[in-house]
Design an enzyme around this catalytic site. Structure first.
Site, PDB file in Angstrom:
ATOM      1  CE  LYS A 180      19.777  31.618  52.312  1.00  0.00           C
ATOM      2  NZ  LYS A 180      19.771  30.820  53.487  1.00  0.00           N
TER       3      LYS A 180
ATOM      4  CB  CYS B 247      14.383  30.525  54.001  1.00  0.00           C
ATOM      5  SG  CYS B 247      14.768  31.067  55.663  1.00  0.00           S
TER       6      CYS B 247
END
Ligand code: SAJ
Length: 424
Positions: A205, A259
């Protein structure tokens, strides 16, 4: 394994859509959040976030009796932690929400339960932080209960589609945990489900978002070089991208959102020696709002005493999310340079940002403007017809920071047109 009941902790941009999709597939879901205002809103059918299709999905999931909102964790077969992982001032990951989510599951944890962490976290968070908290129950992760990390990888604006279609990575603390995770997500995931270990999944991720950050950083750096050499960056990128192995991304106002502008720091934090390039790219992207502000100042011949109509505050087009938004930073730079700024953000009319005046219509932003700045390429801004804007403002300069508008059209309408690394 079959999971009939689920408790999703954190009703934000990921938790709320995830809970709604599970409920729409017949799983009995509790959507939990510690924020009373969010839960009150949800109970009244009002969502605090905008995401295409989510309102309808949520209302029908609640209507079917499969989804309920609550301020407390409820016992369930499976638990998903989808809480924010911001960073502290010094860029270290702030895992307090993950810790308190795990602690809130603890009293309800039963043998055979599955716990999934979805929040983006530094490598080893599942093993070193979540597992020890849950093991205070006296049960062992991977044996008495199952534990896995499964990152969300959906793009805001396309969340509902990507939740279903994207490949899903599930990293278990052991194989049984990963397989249990696969059984849970198979409820709605149509994309491939890839099983691995928890730390690899955490790393995957972070690598995804970091590589995107670095790619945007090089595009932003190219825009500065193009500016210096009077090259139109958009023309240059278009030509370079004809090469079969080159894919340069778009330069812009900077990189925001919760993010990409946050996650790379999690790698810098755990291994600063080896993460030099990652850190440098972060800095390039963080400087971009100031760089663009400098261009606007130059084009306007200074901003002292001037009024700016500032279009867009969101971190990217067609979303209502203002977290870490570079457009907000750009607005602040322009105000610091002496401008009176009226911003219009149609997706968030009143964000309550300190020092930034928001207006609730395009007309109100334009009426006193000397300069019009396009900061976010929302579709509705890109569709504006300069000929119709003409009589709404006395502004003579238009600055397009995101290549949303056509120079010729604005010039034909009598505006002076300028933008990020474009030929004038
Ligand atoms: N941006 C540019 N130029 C580009 C692309 C983006 O300046 O060419 C800017 C955007 O304007 C925005 C920022 O970068 O400010 C990030 O936008 P984004 O659309 O690239 O990504 P996010 O933050 O909306 O979503 C990302 C996605 N990750 C990747 O594409 C690798 C998404 O799949 C993740 O699920 C999400 O982060 C997340 O939650 O981690």
């Amino acid at each position: 394994m079959k999971f009939n009941t689920l408790c999703v902790i954190g009703m934000g941009y990921i938790g709320l859509p995830t809970a709604s999709v599970f409920a729409s597939k017949g799983v009995q879901v509790t959507g939990m959040d510690i924020n009373t205002a969010i839960i009150k809103g949800l109970l009244a059918g009002k969502l605090h976030i905008f995401e295409p299709g989510l309102q309808d999905l949520y209302v029908s999931a609640v209507g079917s009796g499969h989804l309920s909102a609550s301020e407390s964790v409820k016992p369930a077969d499976a638990f998903i932690i989808a809480v924010p992982t911001p960073f502290y001032e010094d860029k270290r990951a702030d895992l307090r929400a993950v810790v308190s989510a795990a602690e809130s599951i603890l009293p309800h944890l039963k043998p055979g339960n599955l716990v999934i962490l979805e929040s983006t976290s530094p490598p080893r968070t599942t093993l070193d932080i979540v597992a020890p908290i849950l093991e205070k129950s006296g049960m062992k992760s991977g044996e008495d209960f199952l534990l896995a990390y499964s990152p969300e990888r959906v793009l805001p604006g396309r969340i509902l589609r990507e939740l279903v279609d994207n490949p899903r990575v599930i990293g278990g603390v052991n194989r049984a945990s990963a397989e249990a995770g696969r059984d849970l997500y198979r409820t709605f995931v149509k994309g491939d489900i890839i099983l691995t270990d928890a730390t690899t999944a955490e790393m995957v991720k972070l690598m995804e978002n970091t590589s995107r950050d670095i790619n945007i950083a090089i595009a932003n750096e190219f825009s500065r070089l193009a500016q210096a050499f009077d090259v139109d960056i958009w023309e240059a990128i278009g030509i370079a991208n004809l090469h079969p192995r080159v894919e340069i991304l778009n330069p812009g106002v900077g990189v925001g959102g919760h993010c990409i502008s946050v996650d790379p720091w999690f790698l810098v934090e755990v291994d600063p020696e080896d993460a030099q390039l990652i850190k440098q790219a972060r800095q390039v992207n963080d400087e971009q709002p100031a760089f663009v502000a400098g261009l606007i100042q130059k084009a306007a011949g200074g901003l002292e005493g001037k009024t700016v109509a500032f279009l867009g505050l969101a971190f990217k087009p067609n979303v209502d999310d203002l977290r870490e938004s570079p457009a907000v930073e750009l607005a602040q730079h322009l105000i610091n340079a002496g401008a009176t700024l009226y911003s219009y953000e149609p997706y968030r009319l009143n964000a309550g940002l300190p020092g930034i005046t928001q207006v609730d219509s395009l007309e109100s932003a334009l009426v006193d403007a000397d300069v019009v700045v396009l900061a976010v390429g929302h579709d509705q801004f890109k569709a504006l017809d300069p000929l119709q804007i003409q009589d709404k403002t006395h502004a003579d300069l238009v600055f397009d920071a995101v290549r949303g508008w056509k120079k010729e059209a604005w010039e034909t309408a009598g505006f002076r047109f300028n933008g990020l690394a474009r030929k004038y």
